[in-house]
Design a protein around this motif. Structure first.
Motif, PDB file in Angstrom:
ATOM      1  N   VAL A   1      -8.551 -16.108 -38.368  1.00  0.00           N
ATOM      2  CA  VAL A   1      -7.832 -16.469 -39.591  1.00  0.00           C
ATOM      3  C   VAL A   1      -6.532 -17.149 -39.206  1.00  0.00           C
ATOM      4  O   VAL A   1      -5.740 -16.617 -38.417  1.00  0.00           O
ATOM      5  CB  VAL A   1      -7.553 -15.214 -40.453  1.00  0.00           C
ATOM      6  N   GLU A   2      -6.323 -18.351 -39.744  1.00  0.00           N
ATOM      7  CA  GLU A   2      -5.095 -19.090 -39.448  1.00  0.00           C
ATOM      8  C   GLU A   2      -3.887 -18.372 -40.033  1.00  0.00           C
ATOM      9  O   GLU A   2      -3.975 -17.728 -41.085  1.00  0.00           O
ATOM     10  CB  GLU A   2      -5.193 -20.514 -40.019  1.00  0.00           C
ATOM     11  N   HIS A   3      -2.755 -18.515 -39.358  1.00  0.00           N
ATOM     12  CA  HIS A   3      -1.508 -17.879 -39.808  1.00  0.00           C
ATOM     13  C   HIS A   3      -1.265 -18.156 -41.288  1.00  0.00           C
ATOM     14  O   HIS A   3      -0.970 -17.242 -42.068  1.00  0.00           O
ATOM     15  CB  HIS A   3      -0.330 -18.392 -38.969  1.00  0.00           C
TER      16      HIS A   3
ATOM     17  N   VAL B   1     -20.555 -18.012 -29.331  1.00  0.00           N
ATOM     18  CA  VAL B   1     -19.177 -18.505 -29.191  1.00  0.00           C
ATOM     19  C   VAL B   1     -18.411 -17.495 -28.345  1.00  0.00           C
ATOM     20  O   VAL B   1     -18.559 -16.286 -28.537  1.00  0.00           O
ATOM     21  CB  VAL B   1     -18.454 -18.606 -30.563  1.00  0.00           C
ATOM     22  N   THR B   2     -17.608 -17.974 -27.406  1.00  0.00           N
ATOM     23  CA  THR B   2     -16.693 -17.092 -26.678  1.00  0.00           C
ATOM     24  C   THR B   2     -15.311 -17.712 -26.747  1.00  0.00           C
ATOM     25  O   THR B   2     -15.126 -18.897 -26.426  1.00  0.00           O
ATOM     26  CB  THR B   2     -17.138 -16.922 -25.210  1.00  0.00           C
ATOM     27  N   ILE B   3     -14.343 -16.917 -27.192  1.00  0.00           N
ATOM     28  CA  ILE B   3     -12.987 -17.419 -27.446  1.00  0.00           C
ATOM     29  C   ILE B   3     -12.059 -16.925 -26.344  1.00  0.00           C
ATOM     30  O   ILE B   3     -12.079 -15.735 -26.002  1.00  0.00           O
ATOM     31  CB  ILE B   3     -12.458 -16.869 -28.798  1.00  0.00           C
ATOM     32  N   LEU B   4     -11.244 -17.809 -25.824  1.00  0.00           N
ATOM     33  CA  LEU B   4     -10.174 -17.377 -24.921  1.00  0.00           C
ATOM     34  C   LEU B   4      -9.006 -16.931 -25.807  1.00  0.00           C
ATOM     35  O   LEU B   4      -8.512 -17.711 -26.623  1.00  0.00           O
ATOM     36  CB  LEU B   4      -9.734 -18.528 -24.006  1.00  0.00           C
ATOM     37  N   THR B   5      -8.615 -15.677 -25.668  1.00  0.00           N
ATOM     38  CA  THR B   5      -7.551 -15.146 -26.525  1.00  0.00           C
ATOM     39  C   THR B   5      -6.345 -14.747 -25.681  1.00  0.00           C
ATOM     40  O   THR B   5      -6.416 -14.681 -24.452  1.00  0.00           O
ATOM     41  CB  THR B   5      -8.035 -13.924 -27.326  1.00  0.00           C
ATOM     42  N   ALA B   6      -5.233 -14.499 -26.379  1.00  0.00           N
ATOM     43  CA  ALA B   6      -4.013 -14.049 -25.692  1.00  0.00           C
ATOM     44  C   ALA B   6      -3.333 -13.005 -26.560  1.00  0.00           C
ATOM     45  O   ALA B   6      -3.414 -13.063 -27.799  1.00  0.00           O
ATOM     46  CB  ALA B   6      -3.081 -15.231 -25.454  1.00  0.00           C
ATOM     47  N   GLU B   7      -2.696 -12.041 -25.914  1.00  0.00           N
ATOM     48  CA  GLU B   7      -1.882 -11.052 -26.627  1.00  0.00           C
ATOM     49  C   GLU B   7      -0.452 -11.556 -26.605  1.00  0.00           C
ATOM     50  O   GLU B   7       0.121 -11.768 -25.533  1.00  0.00           O
ATOM     51  CB  GLU B   7      -1.934  -9.696 -25.890  1.00  0.00           C
ATOM     52  N   LEU B   8       0.117 -11.766 -27.789  1.00  0.00           N
ATOM     53  CA  LEU B   8       1.484 -12.279 -27.849  1.00  0.00           C
ATOM     54  C   LEU B   8       2.376 -11.321 -28.633  1.00  0.00           C
ATOM     55  O   LEU B   8       1.990 -10.825 -29.692  1.00  0.00           O
ATOM     56  CB  LEU B   8       1.517 -13.650 -28.541  1.00  0.00           C
ATOM     57  N   ALA B   9       3.579 -11.083 -28.100  1.00  0.00           N
ATOM     58  CA  ALA B   9       4.549 -10.232 -28.811  1.00  0.00           C
ATOM     59  C   ALA B   9       4.869 -10.878 -30.160  1.00  0.00           C
ATOM     60  O   ALA B   9       4.987 -10.192 -31.174  1.00  0.00           O
ATOM     61  CB  ALA B   9       5.813 -10.076 -27.980  1.00  0.00           C
ATOM     62  N   ASP B  10       5.016 -12.206 -30.146  1.00  0.00           N
ATOM     63  CA  ASP B  10       5.262 -12.932 -31.405  1.00  0.00           C
ATOM     64  C   ASP B  10       4.099 -13.885 -31.661  1.00  0.00           C
ATOM     65  O   ASP B  10       4.058 -14.984 -31.119  1.00  0.00           O
ATOM     66  CB  ASP B  10       6.569 -13.707 -31.315  1.00  0.00           C
ATOM     67  N   PRO B  11       3.143 -13.466 -32.491  1.00  0.00           N
ATOM     68  CA  PRO B  11       1.949 -14.303 -32.711  1.00  0.00           C
ATOM     69  C   PRO B  11       2.134 -15.365 -33.799  1.00  0.00           C
ATOM     70  O   PRO B  11       1.160 -16.038 -34.159  1.00  0.00           O
ATOM     71  CB  PRO B  11       0.909 -13.269 -33.145  1.00  0.00           C
ATOM     72  N   SER B  12       3.355 -15.561 -34.272  1.00  0.00           N
ATOM     73  CA  SER B  12       3.604 -16.490 -35.386  1.00  0.00           C
ATOM     74  C   SER B  12       3.002 -17.862 -35.121  1.00  0.00           C
ATOM     75  O   SER B  12       3.169 -18.412 -34.033  1.00  0.00           O
ATOM     76  CB  SER B  12       5.100 -16.693 -35.607  1.00  0.00           C
ATOM     77  N   GLY B  13       2.351 -18.384 -36.137  1.00  0.00           N
ATOM     78  CA  GLY B  13       1.823 -19.744 -36.070  1.00  0.00           C
ATOM     79  C   GLY B  13       0.399 -19.823 -35.550  1.00  0.00           C
ATOM     80  O   GLY B  13      -0.294 -20.802 -35.808  1.00  0.00           O
ATOM     81  N   TYR B  14      -0.030 -18.821 -34.832  1.00  0.00           N
ATOM     82  CA  TYR B  14      -1.369 -18.857 -34.215  1.00  0.00           C
ATOM     83  C   TYR B  14      -2.439 -18.290 -35.148  1.00  0.00           C
ATOM     84  O   TYR B  14      -2.157 -17.475 -36.033  1.00  0.00           O
ATOM     85  CB  TYR B  14      -1.378 -18.023 -32.932  1.00  0.00           C
TER      86      TYR B  14
ATOM     87  N   VAL C   1      -4.307 -13.489 -30.382  1.00  0.00           N
ATOM     88  CA  VAL C   1      -4.391 -14.803 -31.018  1.00  0.00           C
ATOM     89  C   VAL C   1      -5.440 -15.687 -30.356  1.00  0.00           C
ATOM     90  O   VAL C   1      -5.849 -15.463 -29.213  1.00  0.00           O
ATOM     91  CB  VAL C   1      -3.021 -15.533 -30.993  1.00  0.00           C
ATOM     92  N   ASN C   2      -5.837 -16.697 -31.126  1.00  0.00           N
ATOM     93  CA  ASN C   2      -6.761 -17.711 -30.641  1.00  0.00           C
ATOM     94  C   ASN C   2      -5.993 -18.738 -29.813  1.00  0.00           C
ATOM     95  O   ASN C   2      -5.042 -19.333 -30.295  1.00  0.00           O
ATOM     96  CB  ASN C   2      -7.406 -18.383 -31.866  1.00  0.00           C
TER      97      ASN C   2
END
Ligand code: UD1
Ligand code: CA
Length: 492
Positions: free
Chosen positions: A159-161, A131-144, A174-175
């Protein structure tokens, strides 16, 4: 050469409740095309063997659109939205047994670039991942969903929020919901998903933990531009992403040689093409399949929908839909071109002129205040100010044919069907009901009558009376006006 991808699954079954719309979320347009079109076009960039959209909410509208516009895309129906894992399982069931790489993306993520998806597939293949996941760095990761990494930095799980503990909530990676999977690992893990989570859903994200539990390699690719991974949930995000996409389209046009005076008020739809040395002035919108040649001037304040504009044409303050504007033609200001308006090379359509389903010949001019409908105007003809074609009798439409180098005098009404042959003239103010032969002048208007001294009798002592007298007007025998009105007694 892109790495081989067996299938791309685009998830698009969700309700999109926050759009508050009768239209399914993925059908909302951005840069002139549904969100889903953008997602599928990006997915298609991988040249997969199978491209499949999972649809549910509003499936009739979505599948009708796909059949009409993207017939190569297959669909799988997810009747109930039981989770992202269940959605992918629906797609795999429709596709049958697969080997190789399966990529999963979302139908409501319009800014993902084909290059980014290709880089994900490449990393997946290079690293031999399950598996390879596209991820992102977010200042506010809420909900992800959060990317949980082990001591050695390897990805262990998502792990879901709503299921995360405080330490996991602090993770900012985040995912994105975009992944590449080994087909066999994916199919096996999906069959083992449970609903033991806070939302009671079958989470696609649990495939990561399952693969890791079997000691399989899981990787992550961090998206350089987090906007690429963002989904549209409401109309605020829809507008924000439209602006980002528009900025990309404008930049591409600029780099290909188009001058754009004001990128903030210029809007381009996906698929619009504009040739080099064309200038687009402020507050203009080029929509649907519009194609503009080289060295043209468009705008300010112009909307072109599905139009073709030739080299060197000028289109100013105009609304045009389904029109063809020839090379060197001039349109506007304040012109309205409707479907089937065809302007040949060097034709002119000027101020307050509406043209529908009509051909204006090369070098012909319709300069001011006219309506031209269901007509042909030959090359070099002048269609005078205020002239119109009366093409509609309340039930049916009729055509007007005007030859070459004809002259339609100011304020002519051409009652269709009617023909003016080559070199024919109509006198100003004429109502033309019969054909005009080549070289003839048609006059169809009442002769002028003047009543001498009328003003002096009618308005004695007024400023008008004074002006008329000063200019030499002399009173005449009073002539009662009622005398010339019909139905009254004859003058004495
Ligand atoms: C999901 C991910 C989360 C990630 C986030 C990124 C899971 C469990 N979680 O969360 O880790 O950070 O996306 O945006 O996958 N859909 C279906 N059928 C379903 C459920 C969803 O087609 O049964 C589609 C939706 O239409 C949508 C996409 O899948 O396009 C994501 O669904 P959504 O409910 O928004 O997932 P999130 O909870 O945001
Ligand atoms: Ca979401």
């Amino acid at each position: 050469m892109p790495v081989g991808v067996t299938a791309v699954v685009v998830l698009a079954a969700g309700a999109g409740t926050r759009m508050k719309s009768s239209l399914p979320k993925v059908m909302h347009p951005i840069a002139g095309r549904p969100l889903l079109w953008h997602a599928l076009t990006t997915a298609n960039g991988l040249a997969p063997d199978h491209l499949i959209a999972v649809i549910g909410h509003g499936r009739d509208v979505v599948s009708e659109y796909l059949h009409a516009e993207l017939p190569g895309v297959r669909t799988a129906i997810q009747d109930e939205q039981l989770g992202t894992g269940h959605a992918v399982a629906c797609a795999l069931e429709a596709l049958g047994p697969l080997t190789g790489t399966v990529v999963v993306t979302y139908g409501d993520v319009p800014l993902l670039r084909p290059e980014t998806l290709a880089a994900l597939a490449q990393a997946h293949s290079d690293d031999g991942n399950a598996v390879t996941i596209l991820t992102a760095e977010l200042a506010d990761p809420s909900g992800y969903g959060r990317i949980v990494r082990g001591a050695g930095g390897q990805v262990d799980s998502i792990v879901e929020h709503k299921d995360a503990d405080p330490a996991q909530l602090a993770i900012t990676e985040v995912n994105s919901g975009v992944y590449a999977f080994d087909a066999a690992v994916l199919a096996d893990a999906l069959s083992r998903l449970t609903v033991a989570n806070s939302q009671g859903e079958r989470y696609l994200t649990d495939v990561v933990g399952i693969a890791r539990g079997e000691g399989r390699p899981v990787g992550a690719l961090l998206a350089r531009d987090p906007a690429e991974t963002e989904g549209v949930n409401d109309r605020v995000q829809l507008a924000a992403m439209t602006r980002i996409l528009n900025a990309r389209l404008i930049r591409a046009a600029q780099l290909s040689g188009v001058t754009i005076a004001d990128p903030n008020t210029t809007w381009l739809h996906a698929g619009v093409t504009v040739g080099p040395d064309t200038e687009i002035r402020r507050n203009s919108s080029l929509e649907a399949g519009t194609v503009v040649g080289n060295g043209a001037v468009i705008g300010p304040d112009t909307t072109l929908i599905d139009c073709r504009v030739g080299d060197g044409a000028t289109v100013i303050r105009t609304h045009a839909h389904g029109a063809t504007i020839g090379a060197g033609a001039s349109v506007g200001p304040f012109s309205y071109l409707r479907p089937g308006a065809v302007l040949a090379e060097g034709a002119k359509v000027g101020a307050y002129v509406e043209v529908k389903n009509s051909t204006i010949g090369a070098g012909a001019k319709v300069p001011h205040l006219s309506y031209v409908g269901d007509s042909t105007i030959g090359a070099g003809t002048n269609f005078g100010a205020g002239s119109i074609t009366a093409n509609y009798d309340g039930v049916d439409k009729f055509g007007t044919v005007i030859g070459e180098h004809a002259f339609i005098g100011t304020n002519t009404t051409l009652i269709a069907p009617v023909t003016v042959a080559d070199g024919g003239y109509t006198a100003a103010g004429s109502t033309i009901t019969g054909d005009v032969a080549a070289g003839d002048l048609a006059i169809a208007r009442a002769r002028q009558t003047s009543i001498p001294g009328w003003v002096l009798n009618k308005h004695p002592g007024s400023a008008i009376d004074a002006a008329a007298r000063a200019a030499g007007a002399v009173p005449t025998t009073p002539l009662t006006f009622s005398a010339v009105e019909p139905g009254k007694d004859s003058p004495a």
